[in-house]
Design a protein around this motif. Structure first.
Motif, PDB file in Angstrom:
ATOM      1  N   VAL A   3      -7.095 -37.885 -19.267  1.00 17.92           N
ATOM      2  CA  VAL A   3      -7.545 -36.734 -20.041  1.00 17.92           C
ATOM      3  C   VAL A   3      -8.102 -37.172 -21.392  1.00 17.92           C
ATOM      4  O   VAL A   3      -9.136 -36.676 -21.837  1.00 17.92           O
ATOM      5  CB  VAL A   3      -6.404 -35.715 -20.232  1.00 17.92           C
ATOM      6  CG1 VAL A   3      -6.858 -34.544 -21.091  1.00 17.92           C
ATOM      7  CG2 VAL A   3      -5.939 -35.197 -18.880  1.00 17.92           C
ATOM      8  N   LEU A  42     -12.892 -35.518  -7.472  1.00 14.26           N
ATOM      9  CA  LEU A  42     -11.470 -35.199  -7.592  1.00 14.26           C
ATOM     10  C   LEU A  42     -10.834 -34.802  -6.260  1.00 14.26           C
ATOM     11  O   LEU A  42      -9.744 -35.286  -5.909  1.00 14.26           O
ATOM     12  CB  LEU A  42     -11.266 -34.081  -8.620  1.00 14.26           C
ATOM     13  CG  LEU A  42     -11.091 -34.532 -10.070  1.00 14.26           C
ATOM     14  CD1 LEU A  42     -11.219 -33.353 -11.015  1.00 14.26           C
ATOM     15  CD2 LEU A  42      -9.752 -35.236 -10.261  1.00 14.26           C
ATOM     16  N   ALA A  96      -5.854 -39.215 -11.300  1.00 14.15           N
ATOM     17  CA  ALA A  96      -5.286 -37.979 -11.854  1.00 14.15           C
ATOM     18  C   ALA A  96      -4.561 -37.131 -10.820  1.00 14.15           C
ATOM     19  O   ALA A  96      -3.395 -36.753 -11.031  1.00 14.15           O
ATOM     20  CB  ALA A  96      -6.394 -37.171 -12.544  1.00 14.15           C
ATOM     21  N   PRO A  97      -5.187 -36.781  -9.692  1.00 18.91           N
ATOM     22  CA  PRO A  97      -4.456 -35.959  -8.716  1.00 18.91           C
ATOM     23  C   PRO A  97      -3.293 -36.698  -8.072  1.00 18.91           C
ATOM     24  O   PRO A  97      -2.288 -36.080  -7.705  1.00 18.91           O
ATOM     25  CB  PRO A  97      -5.524 -35.596  -7.677  1.00 18.91           C
ATOM     26  CG  PRO A  97      -6.577 -36.633  -7.818  1.00 18.91           C
ATOM     27  CD  PRO A  97      -6.575 -37.025  -9.256  1.00 18.91           C
ATOM     28  N   ALA A 124      -0.985 -33.221 -20.390  1.00 17.56           N
ATOM     29  CA  ALA A 124      -2.287 -32.757 -19.901  1.00 17.56           C
ATOM     30  C   ALA A 124      -2.980 -31.878 -20.930  1.00 17.56           C
ATOM     31  O   ALA A 124      -4.198 -31.971 -21.126  1.00 17.56           O
ATOM     32  CB  ALA A 124      -2.107 -31.985 -18.591  1.00 17.56           C
ATOM     33  N   SER A 376      -3.051 -30.899  -5.949  1.00 15.66           N
ATOM     34  CA  SER A 376      -3.027 -31.400  -7.322  1.00 15.66           C
ATOM     35  C   SER A 376      -4.442 -31.628  -7.831  1.00 15.66           C
ATOM     36  O   SER A 376      -4.753 -31.359  -9.004  1.00 15.66           O
ATOM     37  CB  SER A 376      -2.240 -32.713  -7.388  1.00 15.66           C
ATOM     38  OG  SER A 376      -0.916 -32.533  -6.926  1.00 15.66           O
ATOM     39  N   ASN A 380      -6.682 -30.443 -11.371  1.00 15.68           N
ATOM     40  CA  ASN A 380      -7.540 -31.274 -12.213  1.00 15.68           C
ATOM     41  C   ASN A 380      -8.982 -30.786 -12.200  1.00 15.68           C
ATOM     42  O   ASN A 380      -9.671 -30.798 -13.225  1.00 15.68           O
ATOM     43  CB  ASN A 380      -7.497 -32.733 -11.754  1.00 15.68           C
ATOM     44  CG  ASN A 380      -6.106 -33.332 -11.837  1.00 15.68           C
ATOM     45  OD1 ASN A 380      -5.492 -33.649 -10.822  1.00 15.68           O
ATOM     46  ND2 ASN A 380      -5.596 -33.492 -13.036  1.00 15.68           N
ATOM     47  N   THR A 381      -9.449 -30.368 -11.017  1.00 15.91           N
ATOM     48  CA  THR A 381     -10.809 -29.842 -10.905  1.00 15.91           C
ATOM     49  C   THR A 381     -10.964 -28.584 -11.750  1.00 15.91           C
ATOM     50  O   THR A 381     -11.985 -28.397 -12.435  1.00 15.91           O
ATOM     51  CB  THR A 381     -11.142 -29.519  -9.432  1.00 15.91           C
ATOM     52  OG1 THR A 381     -10.972 -30.697  -8.641  1.00 15.91           O
ATOM     53  CG2 THR A 381     -12.571 -29.032  -9.292  1.00 15.91           C
ATOM     54  N   GLN A 383      -9.355 -27.799 -14.469  1.00 19.34           N
ATOM     55  CA  GLN A 383      -9.405 -28.180 -15.885  1.00 19.34           C
ATOM     56  C   GLN A 383     -10.759 -28.791 -16.235  1.00 19.34           C
ATOM     57  O   GLN A 383     -11.341 -28.494 -17.284  1.00 19.34           O
ATOM     58  CB  GLN A 383      -8.282 -29.158 -16.210  1.00 19.34           C
ATOM     59  CG  GLN A 383      -8.129 -29.439 -17.698  1.00 19.34           C
ATOM     60  CD  GLN A 383      -6.900 -30.279 -18.011  1.00 19.34           C
ATOM     61  OE1 GLN A 383      -6.323 -30.914 -17.137  1.00 19.34           O
ATOM     62  NE2 GLN A 383      -6.499 -30.294 -19.257  1.00 19.34           N
ATOM     63  N   GLN A 384     -11.286 -29.630 -15.347  1.00 11.34           N
ATOM     64  CA  GLN A 384     -12.574 -30.278 -15.589  1.00 11.34           C
ATOM     65  C   GLN A 384     -13.707 -29.256 -15.600  1.00 11.34           C
ATOM     66  O   GLN A 384     -14.575 -29.278 -16.483  1.00 11.34           O
ATOM     67  CB  GLN A 384     -12.841 -31.332 -14.508  1.00 11.34           C
ATOM     68  CG  GLN A 384     -14.203 -32.007 -14.594  1.00 11.34           C
ATOM     69  CD  GLN A 384     -14.355 -32.855 -15.828  1.00 11.34           C
ATOM     70  OE1 GLN A 384     -13.365 -33.350 -16.355  1.00 11.34           O
ATOM     71  NE2 GLN A 384     -15.574 -33.016 -16.310  1.00 11.34           N
TER      72      GLN A 384
END
Length: 473
Positions: A3, A42, A96-97, A124, A376, A380-381, A383-384
Motif C-alpha cells: 500500500v 489482483l 497483497a491478496p 491497510a 481477498s 484489494n481491487t 481499494q485500488q
C-alpha cells in the motif's frame, strides 16, 4: 509495503526526474505503471494463491517485489524505472491478496480474528500516509532511490517471518483449474478501468481515450459476469460478491479508498504550497491521523464490531469522514496546522479506522477456504479502484474549480492564483464529504443487522467449519 508503494514514490518523483531527465508528461507513468499492473492482476494473483498454495505464493511475491524494488532503485533510465515499477505492481498483485488470505484462513477463532484484522485494517488504511512520511524522509535525508530500496529490507523481515510462522496447508480433494477466459476478461476490464481513470486525470474527462477505455472496461466486465455464471471453475464465484454483507463491504472500501487518496493529495498540496512544509514535515503532519486510525481500528474490531456489527460501525465511520472533510473546507491562507488541520485529520483517521477493518473483516468472513485468495483480492481491487476513481475525479473537479475561479477574478495575480488553489481544494473536500455521506446511507441500507445472516457477531456462535462456507445472498 504494497500500500505504501502507491504513494512513497510520489514525493521522490521530482528528484528522480531531475536525475534521469524525463519530462513532466512522462512523469505520471512512474505512478501509473504500478497502478495498472497492480489493479489489473489482483484477481489473478488472489486465485493463484488458492491454486498453488498461500505460503508458496506469499514467498514468491515477497522475493519478486523486493527484486523489482531493487531494480527500480538502481534505474539508470526512465524506461528502466517504469519497467521496474510495473514489475513491482505485478508482484504486489500476487502478494497483497495472498497476505489477506493467509490471515483469513489462519485466524478462525472470533477473538483472534478480530485482533488480527484490527492490525491488518489499520496498516491497510495507514499505508498511504506512511508512504508520504517515508518518501519525504528518505528523499530529504538520503536519496530518492531509497524510496524503492527500503522495500528490500521490509521484504527480508517478512520472508523470515513467513518461513517461521506461516504454515503449509495440505490440499484435500481435486485440484481446481484456473479459469483462463475469466482471468483474461477480468484483467482486461480492470486494466482499462484503471487506465481510463489515469487518462481522465491527465487528459481530462472529455478525451476520447478516457471514455473508450471506460466503455471497454464496462463491456469486458459484463462479459466476465456472464462467463462466471457458466464457468466450470469460475475465477470469482458470484455468490461471494452477491452476499449483501460482502457487497456492502466492497462498496465501502471503494468509497473510503476514493476519499482517502483525496485527503492525501490535496492536504499534501496545501501543506507544501500553502504552509510551505518540507516533505518530512508534510509526512509528520499525517502522523496524528495514523494514530487515530490505529486506535479506532483496534477498538472497532476487538470491542464494537462483534457487539454492533458493520451495519452500525461502517456508517458511523462514513459520518466521521464526512465531518472531517467539511472541517477541511474552512481552511484559509492564514490557517495554522494545530488549530485548523490537526483536528479534521484526527477525525478522518477515526473514521477510516472504523470503516476499513470492519469492511475488510466482513468481506472475508465466511468465504470457503478454496476461494479465500480471490475474495481477498476483491478487497484489494476495491481499494485500488477507489483510489483511481478518487484521484482522477477529485483532481479533475479541483482543476476545473481553480480555472473558473481565476477566470472570475482577473487579472491572475499571485494572490488570486493562491486563492484559486485553496478554492479548488475546498471543492474537492466538499465532493469527498458527499461521497462519505452517500457511503453512510448505502452501508446503512445494505449491511445486515447483527444476527440476520452471517456477521462477525453471529459467527461467535458458529463452528469454524461452518463459518468458512460461503453463504448465499
Amino acid at each position: 509495503m504494497v500500500v505504501l508503494d502507491a504513494t512513497v514514490v510520489n514525493i521522490a518523483l521530482p528528484s528522480a526526474q531531475a536525475e534521469l531527465g524525463f519530462t513532466d508528461g512522462e512523469r505520471q507513468w512512474v505512478v501509473t505503471a504500478y497502478s495498472l499492473a497492480f489493479g489489473s492482476l489482483l484477481l489473478l494473483g488472489g486465485r493463484l494463491s488458492d491454486l498453488i498454495g498461500r505460503k508458496r505464493t506469499f514467498l514468491i511475491g515477497l522475493v519478486g517485489f523486493a527484486t523489482a524494488s531493487a531494480l527500480g532503485g538502481a534505474a539508470q533510465s526512465f524506461e528502466w524505472l517504469v519497467g521496474a515499477r510495473a514489475l513491482q505492481g505485478a508482484f504486489g498483485a500476487l502478494l497483497a491478496p495472498t497476505a489477506l488470505a493467509v490471515l483469513t484462513t489462519t485466524f478462525t477463532i472470533p477473538k483472534e480474528r478480530s485482533r488480527a484484522f484490527g492490525v491488518f485494517g489499520a496498516i491497510a488504511g495507514a499505508g498511504g500516509a506512511i508512504g508520504l512520511l517515508l518518501g519525504g524522509f528518505l528523499t530529504e535525508y538520503l536519496d530518492w532511490r531509497w524510496s524503492l530500496y527500503i522495500n528490500v529490507f521490509i521484504a527480508i523481515v517478512a520472508f523470515a517471518g513467513a518461513l517461521v510462522f506461516v504454515s503449509t496447508v495440505a490440499r484435500t480433494g481435486p485440484r481446481p483449474k484456473l479459469d483462463i477466459p475469466g482471468t483474461v476478461l477480468a484483467s482486461g476490464a480492470l486494466f482499462l478501468l484503471v487506465y481510463g481513470f489515469s487518462n481522465a486525470e491527465s487528459d481530462g474527462w472529455g478525451s476520447p481515450s478516457c471514455w473508450l477505455m471506460l466503455v471497454g472496461s464496462g463491456i469486458l466486465l459484463i462479459a466476465f459476469v456472464l462467463w462466471q455464471r457458466r464457468a466450470a471453475h469460475p475465477l470469482l464465484p458470484l455468490a461471494i460478491v452477491l452476499d449483501r454483507n460482502r457487497g456492502a463491504s466492497y462498496l465501502s472500501v471503494v468509497i473510503a479508498g476514493a476519499c482517502m487518496f483525496g485527503v492525501f493529495l490535496f492536504v499534501t498540496y496545501y501543506l507544501q504550497t500553502g504552509l510551505h512544509f518540507t516533505p518530512v514535515q508534510t509526512g509528520v503532519a499525517f502522523l496524528p491521523m495514523i494514530a487515530m486510525l490505529v486506535l479506532a481500528a483496534q477498538l472497532s474490531t476487538n470491542i464494537f464490531l462483534p457487539r454492533f456489527g458493520p451495519k452500525v460501525l461502517v456508517p458511523l465511520g462514513m459520518v466521521l469522514g464526512m465531518i472531517g472533510m467539511i472541517y477541511l473546507t474552512h481552511l484559509t491562507l492564514e490557517s495554522t496546522y494545530a488549530a485548523d488541520i490537526l483536528p479534521p485529520l484526527a477525525i478522518i483517521g477515526l473514521g477510516m479506522g472504523t470503516i476499513m477493518p470492519a469492511s475488510i473483516q466482513t468481506a472475508t468472513l465466511g468465504v470457503n477456504r478454496d476461494f479465500a485468495g480471490v475474495a481477498s483480492a476483491t478487497v484489494n481491487t476495491s481499494q485500488q479502484v477507489g483510489g483511481s476513481i478518487g484521484t482522477a475525479l477529485l483532481n479533475t473537479l479541483a482543476a476545473t474549480a481553480a480555472t473558473s475561479y481565476v477566470s472570475a477574478h482577473l487579472p491572475a495575480s499571485p494572490e488570486v492564483i493562491a486563492e484559486a488553489a485553496l478554492h479548488s481544494y475546498s471543492v474537492a473536500y466538499w465532493w469527498a464529504a458527499g461521497f462519505f455521506a452517500f457511503g453512510a446511507v448505502l452501508s446503512a441500507l445494505l449491511f445486515r443487522r447483527v444476527g440476520h445472516g452471517l456477521s462477525v457477531a453471529h459467527a461467535r456462535s458458529t463452528a469454524p467449519a461452518t463459518a468458512m462456507e460461503a453463504p448465499q445472498a
